[in-house]
Write an enzyme that holds these catalytic residues in place. Structure first.
Site, PDB file in Angstrom:
ATOM      1  N   THR A   1      37.734  31.096  41.589  1.00 51.42           N
ATOM      2  CA  THR A   1      38.156  31.703  42.853  1.00 51.42           C
ATOM      3  C   THR A   1      38.107  30.649  43.962  1.00 51.42           C
ATOM      4  OG1 THR A   1      37.361  33.829  42.103  1.00 51.42           O
ATOM      5  CG2 THR A   1      37.630  33.571  44.479  1.00 51.42           C
TER       6      THR A   1
ATOM      7  N   HIS B   1      42.765  38.248  47.589  1.00 52.28           N
ATOM      8  CA  HIS B   1      41.458  38.876  47.354  1.00 52.28           C
ATOM      9  C   HIS B   1      41.520  40.372  47.729  1.00 52.28           C
ATOM     10  CE1 HIS B   1      37.385  37.018  46.474  1.00 52.28           C
ATOM     11  NE2 HIS B   1      37.027  38.276  46.655  1.00 52.28           N
TER      12      HIS B   1
ATOM     13  N   GLY C   1      47.160  45.333  45.050  1.00 54.50           N
ATOM     14  CA  GLY C   1      47.999  46.514  45.255  1.00 54.50           C
ATOM     15  C   GLY C   1      48.809  46.944  44.046  1.00 54.50           C
TER      16      GLY C   1
ATOM     17  N   ARG D   1      40.567  47.145  42.081  1.00 52.65           N
ATOM     18  CA  ARG D   1      40.058  48.434  42.584  1.00 52.65           C
ATOM     19  C   ARG D   1      40.337  49.558  41.576  1.00 52.65           C
ATOM     20  NH1 ARG D   1      41.941  45.970  47.178  1.00 52.65           N
ATOM     21  NH2 ARG D   1      40.514  45.688  48.925  1.00 52.65           N
TER      22      ARG D   1
HETATM   23  C1  LIG Z   1      34.575  45.603  45.004  1.00 46.74           C
HETATM   24  C2  LIG Z   1      35.308  44.308  44.808  1.00 46.74           C
HETATM   25  C3  LIG Z   1      34.606  43.181  44.432  1.00 46.74           C
HETATM   26  C4  LIG Z   1      35.288  41.978  44.225  1.00 46.74           C
HETATM   27  N1  LIG Z   1      34.584  40.893  43.766  1.00 46.74           N
HETATM   28  C5  LIG Z   1      35.256  39.756  43.468  1.00 46.74           C
HETATM   29  C6  LIG Z   1      34.577  38.662  42.885  1.00 46.74           C
HETATM   30  O1  LIG Z   1      33.367  38.713  42.635  1.00 46.74           O
HETATM   31  N2  LIG Z   1      35.311  37.550  42.603  1.00 46.74           N
HETATM   32  C7  LIG Z   1      36.654  37.464  42.863  1.00 46.74           C
HETATM   33  O2  LIG Z   1      37.280  36.439  42.592  1.00 46.74           O
HETATM   34  N3  LIG Z   1      37.321  38.495  43.409  1.00 46.74           N
HETATM   35  C8  LIG Z   1      36.650  39.634  43.702  1.00 46.74           C
HETATM   36  N4  LIG Z   1      37.344  40.688  44.232  1.00 46.74           N
HETATM   37  C9  LIG Z   1      38.788  40.570  44.485  1.00 46.74           C
HETATM   38  C10 LIG Z   1      39.570  41.000  43.257  1.00 46.74           C
HETATM   39  O3  LIG Z   1      39.353  40.140  42.163  1.00 46.74           O
HETATM   40  C11 LIG Z   1      41.081  41.042  43.510  1.00 46.74           C
HETATM   41  O4  LIG Z   1      41.549  39.813  43.980  1.00 46.74           O
HETATM   42  C12 LIG Z   1      41.563  42.141  44.439  1.00 46.74           C
HETATM   43  O5  LIG Z   1      40.677  43.213  44.555  1.00 46.74           O
HETATM   44  C13 LIG Z   1      42.918  42.592  43.859  1.00 46.74           C
HETATM   45  O6  LIG Z   1      43.430  43.636  44.512  1.00 46.74           O
HETATM   46  P1  LIG Z   1      43.368  45.185  44.007  1.00 46.74           P
HETATM   47  O7  LIG Z   1      41.943  45.581  44.188  1.00 46.74           O
HETATM   48  O8  LIG Z   1      44.299  45.776  45.002  1.00 46.74           O
HETATM   49  O9  LIG Z   1      43.847  45.316  42.588  1.00 46.74           O
HETATM   50  C14 LIG Z   1      36.680  41.893  44.440  1.00 46.74           C
HETATM   51  C15 LIG Z   1      37.376  43.048  44.829  1.00 46.74           C
HETATM   52  C16 LIG Z   1      36.712  44.245  44.995  1.00 46.74           C
HETATM   53  C17 LIG Z   1      37.510  45.465  45.387  1.00 46.74           C
END
Ligand SMILES: Cc1cc2nc3c(=O)[nH]c(=O)nc-3n(C[C@H](O)[C@H](O)[C@H](O)COP(=O)(O)O)c2cc1C
Length: 397
Positions: A176, A294, A328, A350
Protein backbone atom coordinates in the site's frame (compact mmCIF):
# COMPACT_ATOMS: atom_id res chain seq x y z
CA UNK A 1 -43.72 -37.01 -7.15
CA UNK A 2 -41.94 -39.34 -4.73
CA UNK A 3 -43.00 -39.13 -1.08
CA UNK A 4 -39.45 -38.17 -0.05
CA UNK A 5 -39.09 -35.16 -2.36
CA UNK A 6 -42.60 -34.05 -1.42
CA UNK A 7 -41.52 -34.15 2.23
CA UNK A 8 -38.42 -32.09 1.39
CA UNK A 9 -40.59 -29.52 -0.38
CA UNK A 10 -42.89 -29.24 2.62
CA UNK A 11 -39.90 -28.90 4.94
CA UNK A 12 -38.35 -26.17 2.76
CA UNK A 13 -41.67 -24.29 2.71
CA UNK A 14 -41.85 -24.49 6.50
CA UNK A 15 -38.31 -23.10 6.75
CA UNK A 16 -38.32 -19.88 4.69
CA UNK A 17 -34.89 -18.64 3.54
CA UNK A 18 -33.10 -16.60 6.19
CA UNK A 19 -32.21 -12.96 5.68
CA UNK A 20 -28.74 -13.76 4.37
CA UNK A 21 -30.06 -16.16 1.75
CA UNK A 22 -32.66 -13.55 0.81
CA UNK A 23 -30.01 -10.82 0.42
CA UNK A 24 -30.13 -9.99 -3.30
CA UNK A 25 -27.40 -7.37 -3.43
CA UNK A 26 -24.40 -5.90 -1.65
CA UNK A 27 -26.71 -3.17 -0.39
CA UNK A 28 -28.90 -5.79 1.33
CA UNK A 29 -25.85 -7.17 3.16
CA UNK A 30 -24.85 -3.63 4.14
CA UNK A 31 -28.33 -3.07 5.59
CA UNK A 32 -28.04 -6.30 7.62
CA UNK A 33 -24.63 -5.24 8.97
CA UNK A 34 -26.00 -1.84 9.90
CA UNK A 35 -28.70 -3.51 12.01
CA UNK A 36 -26.23 -5.81 13.79
CA UNK A 37 -23.25 -3.59 14.54
CA UNK A 38 -22.82 -0.71 16.99
CA UNK A 39 -22.90 2.57 15.14
CA UNK A 40 -19.22 3.37 15.71
CA UNK A 41 -18.16 0.01 14.23
CA UNK A 42 -20.49 0.28 11.25
CA UNK A 43 -19.24 3.82 10.61
CA UNK A 44 -15.59 2.75 10.91
CA UNK A 45 -16.22 0.39 7.97
CA UNK A 46 -18.70 2.48 6.00
CA UNK A 47 -17.09 5.89 6.48
CA UNK A 48 -14.47 7.76 4.49
CA UNK A 49 -12.34 10.89 4.84
CA UNK A 50 -13.61 14.41 5.47
CA UNK A 51 -16.76 15.16 3.40
CA UNK A 52 -16.63 11.70 1.78
CA UNK A 53 -16.68 13.22 -1.72
CA UNK A 54 -14.19 10.75 -3.12
CA UNK A 55 -16.07 7.77 -1.69
CA UNK A 56 -19.27 9.08 -3.32
CA UNK A 57 -17.41 9.84 -6.59
CA UNK A 58 -16.21 6.22 -6.75
CA UNK A 59 -19.84 5.09 -7.01
CA UNK A 60 -21.04 7.89 -9.28
CA UNK A 61 -18.31 7.11 -11.79
CA UNK A 62 -19.81 3.65 -12.35
CA UNK A 63 -23.34 5.00 -12.68
CA UNK A 64 -22.23 7.44 -15.38
CA UNK A 65 -20.81 4.71 -17.59
CA UNK A 66 -23.66 3.11 -19.59
CA UNK A 67 -23.15 -0.36 -21.03
CA UNK A 68 -23.72 -1.11 -24.73
CA UNK A 69 -25.12 -4.67 -24.92
CA UNK A 70 -24.61 -6.65 -28.12
CA UNK A 71 -27.75 -8.41 -29.47
CA UNK A 72 -28.23 -11.99 -30.74
CA UNK A 73 -24.84 -13.33 -29.69
CA UNK A 74 -25.95 -16.74 -28.44
CA UNK A 75 -23.96 -16.26 -25.21
CA UNK A 76 -25.60 -18.30 -22.45
CA UNK A 77 -22.79 -19.61 -20.20
CA UNK A 78 -20.01 -17.02 -20.13
CA UNK A 79 -16.61 -17.85 -18.64
CA UNK A 80 -15.82 -15.87 -15.51
CA UNK A 81 -12.51 -17.51 -14.58
CA UNK A 82 -9.26 -15.66 -15.20
CA UNK A 83 -5.81 -15.12 -13.69
CA UNK A 84 -4.84 -12.17 -11.49
CA UNK A 85 -1.24 -11.56 -10.39
CA UNK A 86 -0.43 -15.15 -11.34
CA UNK A 87 -3.31 -16.56 -9.25
CA UNK A 88 -6.08 -18.46 -11.06
CA UNK A 89 -9.44 -17.10 -9.81
CA UNK A 90 -13.02 -18.16 -10.51
CA UNK A 91 -14.05 -14.55 -11.17
CA UNK A 92 -12.13 -11.27 -11.55
CA UNK A 93 -13.16 -10.13 -8.08
CA UNK A 94 -10.67 -10.47 -5.23
CA UNK A 95 -11.41 -9.61 -1.61
CA UNK A 96 -9.06 -6.71 -0.88
CA UNK A 97 -7.28 -5.83 2.36
CA UNK A 98 -8.88 -4.32 5.47
CA UNK A 99 -7.50 -4.24 8.97
CA UNK A 100 -9.36 -5.29 12.10
CA UNK A 101 -12.07 -7.61 10.80
CA UNK A 102 -12.26 -8.82 14.42
CA UNK A 103 -14.29 -5.70 15.19
CA UNK A 104 -17.17 -6.88 13.03
CA UNK A 105 -17.22 -10.64 13.71
CA UNK A 106 -15.55 -13.01 16.16
CA UNK A 107 -14.51 -15.35 13.31
CA UNK A 108 -12.69 -12.41 11.70
CA UNK A 109 -10.33 -12.86 8.72
CA UNK A 110 -10.18 -16.70 8.82
CA UNK A 111 -13.91 -16.76 7.98
CA UNK A 112 -13.30 -14.46 5.02
CA UNK A 113 -10.37 -16.53 3.76
CA UNK A 114 -12.43 -19.72 4.02
CA UNK A 115 -15.37 -18.25 2.08
CA UNK A 116 -13.08 -16.82 -0.61
CA UNK A 117 -11.20 -20.12 -0.99
CA UNK A 118 -14.47 -22.03 -1.33
CA UNK A 119 -15.60 -19.61 -4.03
CA UNK A 120 -12.26 -19.98 -5.81
CA UNK A 121 -11.01 -16.45 -5.42
CA UNK A 122 -8.27 -14.77 -3.39
CA UNK A 123 -8.53 -12.99 -0.07
CA UNK A 124 -5.92 -10.33 0.65
CA UNK A 125 -4.94 -10.58 4.31
CA UNK A 126 -3.99 -7.16 5.67
CA UNK A 127 -0.86 -6.44 7.70
CA UNK A 128 -3.26 -5.03 10.31
CA UNK A 129 -5.48 -8.13 10.40
CA UNK A 130 -6.99 -9.02 13.75
CA UNK A 131 -6.17 -12.72 13.36
CA UNK A 132 -2.63 -14.07 12.90
CA UNK A 133 -1.69 -14.72 9.27
CA UNK A 134 -1.02 -18.40 9.97
CA UNK A 135 -4.66 -18.84 11.15
CA UNK A 136 -5.91 -17.03 8.05
CA UNK A 137 -3.77 -19.28 5.83
CA UNK A 138 -5.00 -22.39 7.64
CA UNK A 139 -8.61 -21.31 7.02
CA UNK A 140 -7.86 -20.70 3.32
CA UNK A 141 -6.78 -24.36 3.29
CA UNK A 142 -4.46 -24.02 0.32
CA UNK A 143 -6.90 -21.73 -1.53
CA UNK A 144 -5.58 -18.49 -3.02
CA UNK A 145 -4.31 -16.01 -0.44
CA UNK A 146 -2.57 -12.65 -0.95
CA UNK A 147 -0.90 -10.46 1.64
CA UNK A 148 -1.02 -6.67 1.98
CA UNK A 149 2.07 -5.00 3.35
CA UNK A 150 2.29 -1.66 5.08
CA UNK A 151 5.95 -0.87 4.60
CA UNK A 152 6.90 0.12 8.11
CA UNK A 153 9.66 2.67 8.74
CA UNK A 154 11.75 -0.01 10.35
CA UNK A 155 12.83 -2.42 7.58
CA UNK A 156 13.11 -5.25 10.10
CA UNK A 157 9.32 -5.01 10.58
CA UNK A 158 8.90 -5.25 6.81
CA UNK A 159 11.24 -8.21 6.54
CA UNK A 160 9.33 -9.98 9.33
CA UNK A 161 6.01 -9.45 7.58
CA UNK A 162 7.31 -10.55 4.18
CA UNK A 163 8.80 -13.67 5.77
CA UNK A 164 5.41 -14.47 7.36
CA UNK A 165 3.72 -14.07 3.98
CA UNK A 166 6.23 -16.46 2.39
CA UNK A 167 5.74 -19.01 5.16
CA UNK A 168 1.94 -18.71 4.95
CA UNK A 169 2.11 -19.55 1.24
CA UNK A 170 0.70 -16.22 0.02
CA UNK A 171 0.83 -16.11 -3.78
CA UNK A 172 1.00 -12.31 -4.25
CA UNK A 173 2.12 -9.30 -2.25
CA UNK A 174 0.27 -5.98 -2.31
CA UNK A 175 2.16 -2.93 -1.02
CA UNK A 176 0.00 0.00 0.00
CA UNK A 177 1.49 3.32 -1.14
CA UNK A 178 -1.24 5.84 -0.33
CA UNK A 179 -0.76 6.23 3.42
CA UNK A 180 1.90 8.90 4.01
CA UNK A 181 -0.50 10.11 6.75
CA UNK A 182 -3.84 8.99 8.14
CA UNK A 183 -6.91 10.43 6.42
CA UNK A 184 -9.30 12.43 8.58
CA UNK A 185 -12.25 10.11 9.22
CA UNK A 186 -14.79 12.52 10.62
CA UNK A 187 -17.41 9.87 11.45
CA UNK A 188 -14.85 8.18 13.72
CA UNK A 189 -14.10 11.49 15.44
CA UNK A 190 -17.79 12.25 15.94
CA UNK A 191 -18.41 8.74 17.32
CA UNK A 192 -15.34 8.91 19.56
CA UNK A 193 -14.12 5.74 17.83
CA UNK A 194 -10.58 4.72 18.75
CA UNK A 195 -8.42 1.64 18.23
CA UNK A 196 -8.84 -0.19 20.53
CA UNK A 197 -12.42 1.01 21.11
CA UNK A 198 -12.98 2.89 24.35
CA UNK A 199 -16.04 3.95 26.34
CA UNK A 200 -17.22 7.37 25.18
CA UNK A 201 -20.48 9.31 25.69
CA UNK A 202 -21.44 8.66 22.04
CA UNK A 203 -20.88 4.90 22.51
CA UNK A 204 -22.83 4.89 25.79
CA UNK A 205 -25.76 6.64 24.09
CA UNK A 206 -25.74 4.15 21.20
CA UNK A 207 -25.50 1.22 23.68
CA UNK A 208 -28.48 2.56 25.65
CA UNK A 209 -30.48 2.92 22.42
CA UNK A 210 -29.53 -0.53 21.04
CA UNK A 211 -28.71 -2.79 24.02
CA UNK A 212 -29.13 -6.13 22.16
CA UNK A 213 -26.82 -5.03 19.37
CA UNK A 214 -24.19 -4.02 21.90
CA UNK A 215 -24.51 -7.21 23.98
CA UNK A 216 -23.91 -9.23 20.83
CA UNK A 217 -20.94 -7.07 19.91
CA UNK A 218 -19.34 -7.35 23.37
CA UNK A 219 -19.56 -11.14 22.92
CA UNK A 220 -17.91 -10.74 19.49
CA UNK A 221 -15.05 -8.86 21.12
CA UNK A 222 -14.70 -11.44 23.90
CA UNK A 223 -14.97 -14.53 21.66
CA UNK A 224 -12.67 -13.41 18.84
CA UNK A 225 -9.42 -11.50 18.31
CA UNK A 226 -11.27 -8.14 18.50
CA UNK A 227 -8.98 -5.15 17.99
CA UNK A 228 -5.74 -7.17 18.18
CA UNK A 229 -3.13 -7.00 15.39
CA UNK A 230 -2.60 -10.76 15.16
CA UNK A 231 -0.11 -10.75 12.28
CA UNK A 232 2.14 -8.29 14.08
CA UNK A 233 1.97 -9.98 17.47
CA UNK A 234 5.37 -11.60 17.45
CA UNK A 235 7.24 -8.73 15.74
CA UNK A 236 9.02 -6.13 17.92
CA UNK A 237 6.60 -3.15 18.15
CA UNK A 238 8.07 0.11 16.81
CA UNK A 239 8.31 3.22 19.01
CA UNK A 240 4.90 4.88 18.92
CA UNK A 241 3.07 1.63 18.09
CA UNK A 242 2.11 0.01 14.78
CA UNK A 243 -0.55 2.53 13.78
CA UNK A 244 2.04 5.32 13.99
CA UNK A 245 4.47 3.29 11.93
CA UNK A 246 2.27 2.26 9.00
CA UNK A 247 1.48 5.87 8.10
CA UNK A 248 4.94 6.35 6.68
CA UNK A 249 5.59 9.63 4.84
CA UNK A 250 9.17 8.61 4.12
CA UNK A 251 8.24 5.57 2.05
CA UNK A 252 9.97 6.00 -1.34
CA UNK A 253 10.32 4.38 -4.76
CA UNK A 254 13.67 3.10 -3.49
CA UNK A 255 11.80 1.24 -0.73
CA UNK A 256 9.52 -0.27 -3.37
CA UNK A 257 12.61 -1.56 -5.22
CA UNK A 258 13.91 -2.96 -1.93
CA UNK A 259 10.58 -4.75 -1.28
CA UNK A 260 10.73 -6.14 -4.83
CA UNK A 261 14.10 -7.67 -4.00
CA UNK A 262 12.73 -9.28 -0.81
CA UNK A 263 9.58 -10.84 -2.26
CA UNK A 264 9.89 -13.75 -4.70
CA UNK A 265 6.35 -13.72 -6.16
CA UNK A 266 4.05 -11.31 -8.00
CA UNK A 267 4.03 -7.81 -6.48
CA UNK A 268 1.49 -4.98 -6.88
CA UNK A 269 1.50 -1.37 -5.68
CA UNK A 270 -1.89 -0.37 -4.23
CA UNK A 271 -3.02 3.25 -4.17
CA UNK A 272 -1.92 4.44 -7.63
CA UNK A 273 -4.02 7.18 -9.26
CA UNK A 274 -1.65 8.60 -11.89
CA UNK A 275 -0.25 7.14 -15.11
CA UNK A 276 3.31 8.38 -14.34
CA UNK A 277 3.22 6.69 -10.92
CA UNK A 278 1.92 3.50 -12.54
CA UNK A 279 4.86 3.49 -14.98
CA UNK A 280 7.27 4.14 -12.14
CA UNK A 281 5.86 1.27 -10.08
CA UNK A 282 6.41 -1.06 -13.04
CA UNK A 283 9.98 0.29 -13.45
CA UNK A 284 10.53 -0.63 -9.79
CA UNK A 285 9.61 -4.23 -10.66
CA UNK A 286 5.89 -4.37 -9.84
CA UNK A 287 3.88 -6.97 -11.75
CA UNK A 288 0.74 -4.96 -11.31
CA UNK A 289 -0.78 -1.81 -9.91
CA UNK A 290 -4.00 -1.40 -7.98
CA UNK A 291 -5.74 1.81 -8.98
CA UNK A 292 -7.22 2.94 -5.68
CA UNK A 293 -7.98 5.95 -3.52
CA UNK A 294 -8.29 3.70 -0.45
CA UNK A 295 -12.08 3.79 -0.80
CA UNK A 296 -12.00 7.57 -0.25
CA UNK A 297 -10.55 7.07 3.22
CA UNK A 298 -7.33 9.00 2.62
CA UNK A 299 -7.28 12.18 0.44
CA UNK A 300 -10.83 13.45 0.11
CA UNK A 301 -11.17 15.16 -3.27
CA UNK A 302 -8.88 12.62 -4.95
CA UNK A 303 -10.24 11.47 -8.29
CA UNK A 304 -12.57 8.48 -8.55
CA UNK A 305 -10.74 5.20 -9.11
CA UNK A 306 -12.62 4.56 -12.33
CA UNK A 307 -11.51 7.92 -13.80
CA UNK A 308 -7.90 7.19 -12.91
CA UNK A 309 -8.22 3.66 -14.32
CA UNK A 310 -8.59 4.91 -17.88
CA UNK A 311 -5.28 6.85 -17.71
CA UNK A 312 -3.39 4.13 -15.88
CA UNK A 313 -4.56 1.35 -18.20
CA UNK A 314 -3.56 3.45 -21.23
CA UNK A 315 -0.13 4.14 -19.74
CA UNK A 316 0.50 0.43 -19.08
CA UNK A 317 -1.06 -0.81 -22.31
CA UNK A 318 2.22 -2.07 -23.73
CA UNK A 319 3.52 -3.47 -20.43
CA UNK A 320 3.08 -6.99 -19.11
CA UNK A 321 1.89 -5.54 -15.81
CA UNK A 322 -1.72 -6.07 -14.76
CA UNK A 323 -4.08 -3.32 -13.71
CA UNK A 324 -6.53 -3.89 -10.88
CA UNK A 325 -8.96 -1.37 -9.45
CA UNK A 326 -10.93 -0.89 -6.24
CA UNK A 327 -13.37 1.63 -4.81
CA UNK A 328 -17.13 1.40 -5.15
CA UNK A 329 -17.34 -1.95 -6.99
CA UNK A 330 -20.72 -3.28 -5.86
CA UNK A 331 -22.21 -5.22 -8.80
CA UNK A 332 -21.27 -7.56 -11.60
CA UNK A 333 -22.01 -4.74 -14.04
CA UNK A 334 -19.39 -2.60 -12.24
CA UNK A 335 -16.83 -5.33 -12.83
CA UNK A 336 -17.70 -5.40 -16.54
CA UNK A 337 -17.37 -1.59 -16.71
CA UNK A 338 -13.93 -1.74 -15.05
CA UNK A 339 -12.77 -4.49 -17.43
CA UNK A 340 -14.05 -2.44 -20.39
CA UNK A 341 -11.87 0.46 -19.24
CA UNK A 342 -8.78 -1.74 -19.20
CA UNK A 343 -8.73 -3.39 -15.77
CA UNK A 344 -7.80 -7.05 -15.42
CA UNK A 345 -9.78 -7.38 -12.22
CA UNK A 346 -11.33 -5.64 -9.22
CA UNK A 347 -10.96 -5.71 -5.47
CA UNK A 348 -13.87 -5.22 -3.10
CA UNK A 349 -13.50 -4.40 0.58
CA UNK A 350 -16.45 -2.77 2.33
CA UNK A 351 -18.73 -5.40 0.76
CA UNK A 352 -16.91 -8.26 2.53
CA UNK A 353 -16.71 -6.30 5.79
CA UNK A 354 -20.48 -5.73 5.65
CA UNK A 355 -21.11 -9.38 4.72
CA UNK A 356 -18.89 -10.58 7.58
CA UNK A 357 -20.65 -8.24 10.00
CA UNK A 358 -24.03 -9.45 8.74
CA UNK A 359 -23.43 -13.19 9.09
CA UNK A 360 -19.77 -14.21 9.37
CA UNK A 361 -18.48 -16.75 6.85
CA UNK A 362 -22.00 -17.43 5.56
CA UNK A 363 -22.37 -13.72 4.77
CA UNK A 364 -19.13 -13.62 2.76
CA UNK A 365 -20.14 -16.81 0.95
CA UNK A 366 -23.46 -15.14 0.01
CA UNK A 367 -21.60 -12.02 -1.14
CA UNK A 368 -19.48 -14.04 -3.54
CA UNK A 369 -22.53 -15.94 -4.79
CA UNK A 370 -24.17 -12.60 -5.52
CA UNK A 371 -21.10 -11.27 -7.38
CA UNK A 372 -20.77 -14.46 -9.43
CA UNK A 373 -24.45 -14.65 -10.40
CA UNK A 374 -24.46 -10.92 -11.14
CA UNK A 375 -21.41 -11.18 -13.36
CA UNK A 376 -22.78 -14.14 -15.32
CA UNK A 377 -26.12 -12.40 -15.83
CA UNK A 378 -24.46 -9.16 -16.94
CA UNK A 379 -22.22 -10.95 -19.45
CA UNK A 380 -25.20 -12.84 -20.91
CA UNK A 381 -27.28 -9.66 -21.14
CA UNK A 382 -24.36 -7.79 -22.72
CA UNK A 383 -23.60 -10.67 -25.12
CA UNK A 384 -19.98 -11.14 -23.99
CA UNK A 385 -18.68 -14.74 -23.91
CA UNK A 386 -16.03 -14.36 -21.20
CA UNK A 387 -14.48 -11.85 -18.81
CA UNK A 388 -11.32 -11.91 -20.92
CA UNK A 389 -13.38 -10.86 -23.96
CA UNK A 390 -14.72 -7.65 -22.36
CA UNK A 391 -13.42 -4.77 -24.47
CA UNK A 392 -13.90 -1.00 -24.68
CA UNK A 393 -16.96 -1.49 -26.91
CA UNK A 394 -18.88 -2.88 -23.91
CA UNK A 395 -19.31 0.76 -22.91
CA UNK A 396 -21.59 3.10 -24.88
CA UNK A 397 -19.95 6.51 -25.19
C1 LIG B 1 -12.52 -0.80 7.30
C2 LIG B 1 -11.47 -0.66 6.24
C3 LIG B 1 -10.15 -0.95 6.55
C4 LIG B 1 -9.17 -0.84 5.56
N1 LIG B 1 -7.88 -1.21 5.87
C5 LIG B 1 -6.95 -1.21 4.89
C6 LIG B 1 -5.65 -1.70 5.14
O1 LIG B 1 -5.33 -2.14 6.25
N2 LIG B 1 -4.76 -1.67 4.11
C7 LIG B 1 -5.08 -1.19 2.87
O2 LIG B 1 -4.24 -1.19 1.96
N3 LIG B 1 -6.31 -0.73 2.60
C8 LIG B 1 -7.25 -0.74 3.58
N4 LIG B 1 -8.51 -0.29 3.29
C9 LIG B 1 -8.82 0.20 1.94
C10 LIG B 1 -9.30 -0.94 1.07
O3 LIG B 1 -8.29 -1.90 0.84
C11 LIG B 1 -9.79 -0.47 -0.31
O4 LIG B 1 -8.81 0.27 -0.97
C12 LIG B 1 -11.09 0.33 -0.31
O5 LIG B 1 -11.88 0.12 0.83
C13 LIG B 1 -11.82 -0.10 -1.59
O6 LIG B 1 -13.04 0.44 -1.69
P1 LIG B 1 -14.44 -0.32 -1.34
O7 LIG B 1 -14.44 -0.43 0.15
O8 LIG B 1 -15.38 0.70 -1.88
O9 LIG B 1 -14.52 -1.65 -2.04
C14 LIG B 1 -9.50 -0.40 4.26
C15 LIG B 1 -10.84 -0.10 3.97
C16 LIG B 1 -11.82 -0.25 4.93
C17 LIG B 1 -13.25 0.05 4.55
Amino acid sequence: MEARSLLELVRAAARPPDRVTRAASVDDLRALARRRLPRMVFDFVDGAAEEEWTAAANRTAFRELPLAPRALTGVSAPVTATELLGTPVSLPVVLGPAGLAGLVHADAEPAVAAAAARAGTAFTAAALSSAPLRDIAAAAGGGPLWFQLYATRDRRGCEGLIQQAVEAGCSALVVTVDTPAAGLRERDLRNGFTIPPSATPAAAWDAASHPLRWMRWVQTMLRGPGAAFGSLAHLPPPDGGWLGDVFNARLSWEDLRWIRAQWPGPLAAKGILRPDDARRAVECGCDGVIVSNHGGRQLDGARASLQALVDVATALHDERAQVLVDGGVRRGADVVRALALGADGCLVVRPWMWALGAAGERGVQRLLEIFHADLVRTLVLAGIPSVDAVGPDAIGR
